[in-house]
Design a protein around this motif. Structure first.
Motif, PDB file in Angstrom:
ATOM      1  N   ARG A 149       0.829  -1.208   0.000  1.00 35.24           N
ATOM      2  CA  ARG A 149       0.000   0.000   0.000  1.00 35.24           C
ATOM      3  C   ARG A 149       0.863   1.258   0.000  1.00 35.24           C
ATOM      4  NH1 ARG A 149      -4.461  -2.489   4.294  1.00 35.24           N
ATOM      5  NH2 ARG A 149      -5.541  -3.740   2.726  1.00 35.24           N
ATOM      6  N   ALA A 176       0.820   4.390  -2.999  1.00 39.99           N
ATOM      7  CA  ALA A 176       0.889   5.840  -2.815  1.00 39.99           C
ATOM      8  C   ALA A 176       2.119   6.419  -3.505  1.00 39.99           C
ATOM      9  CB  ALA A 176       0.894   6.185  -1.331  1.00 39.99           C
ATOM     10  N   THR A 209       1.588   6.338  -7.362  1.00 40.80           N
ATOM     11  CA  THR A 209       0.676   7.377  -7.828  1.00 40.80           C
ATOM     12  C   THR A 209       1.336   8.746  -7.777  1.00 40.80           C
ATOM     13  OG1 THR A 209      -1.228   6.091  -7.087  1.00 40.80           O
ATOM     14  CG2 THR A 209      -1.584   8.434  -7.489  1.00 40.80           C
ATOM     15  N   ALA A 223       1.142  15.173  -2.569  1.00 42.98           N
ATOM     16  CA  ALA A 223       1.185  13.716  -2.670  1.00 42.98           C
ATOM     17  C   ALA A 223       2.592  13.195  -2.408  1.00 42.98           C
ATOM     18  CB  ALA A 223       0.702  13.277  -4.053  1.00 42.98           C
ATOM     19  N   ALA A 268       3.515  10.694   0.788  1.00 41.07           N
ATOM     20  CA  ALA A 268       4.022   9.355   0.502  1.00 41.07           C
ATOM     21  C   ALA A 268       5.409   9.147   1.111  1.00 41.07           C
ATOM     22  CB  ALA A 268       4.066   9.124  -1.010  1.00 41.07           C
ATOM     23  N   ALA A 300      -2.812   7.507   3.198  1.00 37.40           N
ATOM     24  CA  ALA A 300      -2.073   7.839   1.979  1.00 37.40           C
ATOM     25  C   ALA A 300      -2.556   7.002   0.805  1.00 37.40           C
ATOM     26  CB  ALA A 300      -0.576   7.646   2.200  1.00 37.40           C
ATOM     27  N   LYS A 301      -2.764   5.710   1.044  1.00 41.92           N
ATOM     28  CA  LYS A 301      -3.251   4.837  -0.029  1.00 41.92           C
ATOM     29  C   LYS A 301      -4.617   5.321  -0.525  1.00 41.92           C
ATOM     30  CE  LYS A 301      -4.032   0.846  -2.323  1.00 41.92           C
ATOM     31  NZ  LYS A 301      -5.394   1.038  -2.864  1.00 41.92           N
ATOM     32  N   VAL A 360      -4.145   9.722  -1.837  1.00 43.68           N
ATOM     33  CA  VAL A 360      -3.259   9.978  -2.970  1.00 43.68           C
ATOM     34  C   VAL A 360      -3.740   9.207  -4.201  1.00 43.68           C
ATOM     35  CG1 VAL A 360      -0.911   9.721  -3.860  1.00 43.68           C
ATOM     36  CG2 VAL A 360      -1.270  10.500  -1.506  1.00 43.68           C
ATOM     37  N   CYS A 361      -4.064   7.926  -4.001  1.00 43.66           N
ATOM     38  CA  CYS A 361      -4.498   7.121  -5.150  1.00 43.66           C
ATOM     39  C   CYS A 361      -5.857   7.569  -5.672  1.00 43.66           C
ATOM     40  CB  CYS A 361      -4.540   5.645  -4.759  1.00 43.66           C
ATOM     41  SG  CYS A 361      -2.925   4.964  -4.321  1.00 43.66           S
ATOM     42  N   SER A 387      -5.282   2.640  -7.060  1.00 45.91           N
ATOM     43  CA  SER A 387      -6.406   2.848  -6.157  1.00 45.91           C
ATOM     44  C   SER A 387      -7.132   1.544  -5.857  1.00 45.91           C
ATOM     45  CB  SER A 387      -7.389   3.854  -6.777  1.00 45.91           C
ATOM     46  OG  SER A 387      -8.391   4.204  -5.853  1.00 45.91           O
TER      47      SER A 387
END
Length: 552
Positions: free
Chosen positions: A306, A310, A313, A358, A362, A388-389, A392-393, A432
């Motif tokens: 995960r 992040a 991405t 982002a 990350a 964050a996962k 950001v995604c 995502s």
């Protein structure tokens, strides 16, 4: 005979640039968390990843997707996937840069900041959008989990942490470098791995411990040409984790393991990576960890994958932004360069804010894994992983669409957009979805809040930015109270969003120029923002934000 037209007002390709040198937000984040970090290897990787040669490899690996060969021409079962040579060139470069299990090697650990350094490199390499980083990420995630079987890790650890790349299927001891994957989800369960039906039956013991026979299937089984996999299967003691190599050691019968590749997935993006469906027909595997403890094992591995979602991405965001800035700097319309048009400046500055935030979040998460014995970092890694996962995604696809629009029709054409923008757009949804979609992450955040003093840790994390912006101060004051009140499932996504925005703003207060920090707080937290990119307040310092982001 005269030419029918002259080609002009078209930008030159963005190639043969050092991706590290032009990434000021990444450099700032590294200075915050590791001011003594030797960035020479990252600068070398940035030069490699920004080269025209590597861009060509990324294009070819995606243009010529992997091909499955279940049988040899003589009828023997081989279950092999054939890749274009560019795939192997990219894999060799990624492993050579230490983006896989080498983060757990003795040399990396001794120098410190192993996870942070590796995270920055992973982001830089992702800017190519090579679609080959799935096996790299899985090797990174399973290497520490494999230590639960000391005998297997003693044999496989050196190969997993080696920077060599060897794509040929052969016994582990005959290879200079090894890669590993995972097999968790099944067609009837997906993320609900407790619904797995694959079963394991005891088959004695040997040098690697308890040996079992696995029968069943996996619905998503990426990178099936890895040397081994950690898979989940039901045992009398419950769902358990097993080590399943592609090639068996001689003392366990030798030859190919009974893993049958049924077909390769036809995916929206991620074309260079072979994602497959497989069946196990009495395949040989060894128990990793305690019987019935497969869920904790997979959660530990999922934490690292995960993180990579992040990071990946954020890297794709950065490359999409660089392409948009590069294009608009050279392209004219209505008598001015696009980058000088007020509305385009608003869009580009808005994208720059999103990209830098982002990157900051990350890398902050990656930093926490370098401090496993620090109580605050333990809480933050558990808290920020789903945050964050999720955030950001979730922002990636919208970001890629807006960046593509900056290039107009050239961005939508596969060979246009500097050759990568369309691939970025098709890749964004993967990060995502993979390793838990948005709802899974939001629910995981609620679980994290119940297991630690998350409110105090969050307040401590936001403290350095106290008094720097009124909107951030208001949010920072509310969040610990919302955390202590334990949000319901209906509110979990909003809570994940607000935690992400608050932490991003607090990080930008420490790493970014005032123009970036102020505009981020005004828009994302203060409410001076619309429902699309390009709706920043007219008083924003657009020039300063764009200049910081431009790939000079």
């Amino acid at each position: 005979m005269s030419a029918t037209h002259e080609v002009f007002n078209q930008p030159a390709p963005l190639q043969d640039v050092n991706l590290f040198d032009i990434q000021r937000p990444l450099q700032s984040a590294l200075r915050l968390h590791a001011p003594d970090l030797d960035v020479a290897p990252l600068r070398a990787l940035g030069l490699l990843a920004g080269s025209a040669d590597m861009q060509q490899h990324a294009r070819l690996a995606n243009t010529h997707p992997p091909q499955l060969h279940t049988h040899s021409r003589f009828g023997h079962r081989i279950d092999e996937v054939e890749f274009h040579p560019s795939y192997h060139a990219l894999m060799a470069a990624a492993t050579g840069a230490g983006l896989h299990g080498s983060a757990f090697g003795a040399e990396a650990q001794a120098t410190g900041h192993a996870h942070l350094r590796r995270a920055a490199g992973f982001m830089l390499f992702t800017e190519l959008e090579p679609s080959i980083l799935c096996p790299v990420s899985m090797t990174y995630a399973v290497t520490p989990a494999l230590q639960s079987n000391a005998a297997v890790y003693a044999d496989w650890g050196p190969g997993l942490t080696s920077r060599a790349y060897d794509p040929v299927l052969k016994p582990w001891h005959a290879k200079a470098g090894l890669t590993m994957g995972m097999g968790m989800t099944e067609k009837q369960g997906g993320s609900d791995v407790r619904a797995n039906t694959t079963r394991a039956e005891p088959d004695g013991s040997d040098a690697w411990g308890e040996r079992w026979r696995i029968t069943g299937h996996k619905w998503f089984f990426s990178a099936p040409m890895c040397d081994a996999f950690l898979v989940l299967a039901q045992t009398p003691g419950g769902l358990s984790c097993f080590f399943l190599p592609r090639v068996l050691p001689e003392w366990a019968g030798g030859g190919l393991n009974a893993l049958r590749i049924q077909r390769l997935k036809d995916k929206l993006g991620n074309q260079a990576n072979a994602s497959s469906e497989v069946e196990f027909v009495g395949a040989t595997a060894w128990l990793v960890g305690e019987e019935g403890r497969g869920i904790p094992q997979i959660l530990a591995m999922g934490t690292l994958t995960r993180l990579d979602c992040a990071l990946g991405t954020a890297g794709l965001m950065r490359q999409a932004l660089s392409l948009a800035l590069h294009h608009t700097t050279q392209r004219k319309a209505f008598g001015k360069f696009l980058i000088d048009q007020p509305l385009m400046q608003n869009v580009l500055a808005d994208l720059a804010l999103e990209s830098e935030a982002a990157t900051a979040l990350a890398l902050r998460l990656a930093h926490s894994f370098d401090r496993p014995h620090d109580p605050h970092e333990q809480v933050m890694s558990r808290l920020l992983t789903p945050v964050a996962k999720f955030w950001v995604c979730k922002r990636g696809s919208h970001f890629a669409q807006e960046a593509m629009e900056c290039l107009g029709g050239n961005g939508y054409v596969e060979e246009g957009g500097q050759g990568v923008m369309a691939r970025i757009y098709r890749e964004m949804p993967l990060n995502s979805i993979w390793e838990g979609a948005g709802n899974i992450m939001a629910l995981d955040l609620l679980r994290a809040l119940r297991k630690a003093d998350a409110a105090a840790a969050l307040a401590h994390e936001l403290a350095p930015a106290r008094g720097m912006h009124p909107a951030l101060d208001r949010l920072a004051a509310q969040l610990p109270l919302r955390v202590e009140a334990m949000a319901t499932e209906m509110e979990a996504r909003r809570l994940a969003q607000d935690v992400a925005l608050a932490v991003q703003a607090a990080l930008l207060a420490r790493t970014a120029p005032l123009a970036v920090f102020a505009a981020f707080c005004d828009s994302r937290i203060g409410g001076h923002w619309g429902y699309s990119f390009g709706s920043l307040n007219a008083a924003t310092d657009f020039g300063a934000i764009i200049d910081r982001a431009r790939p000079h």
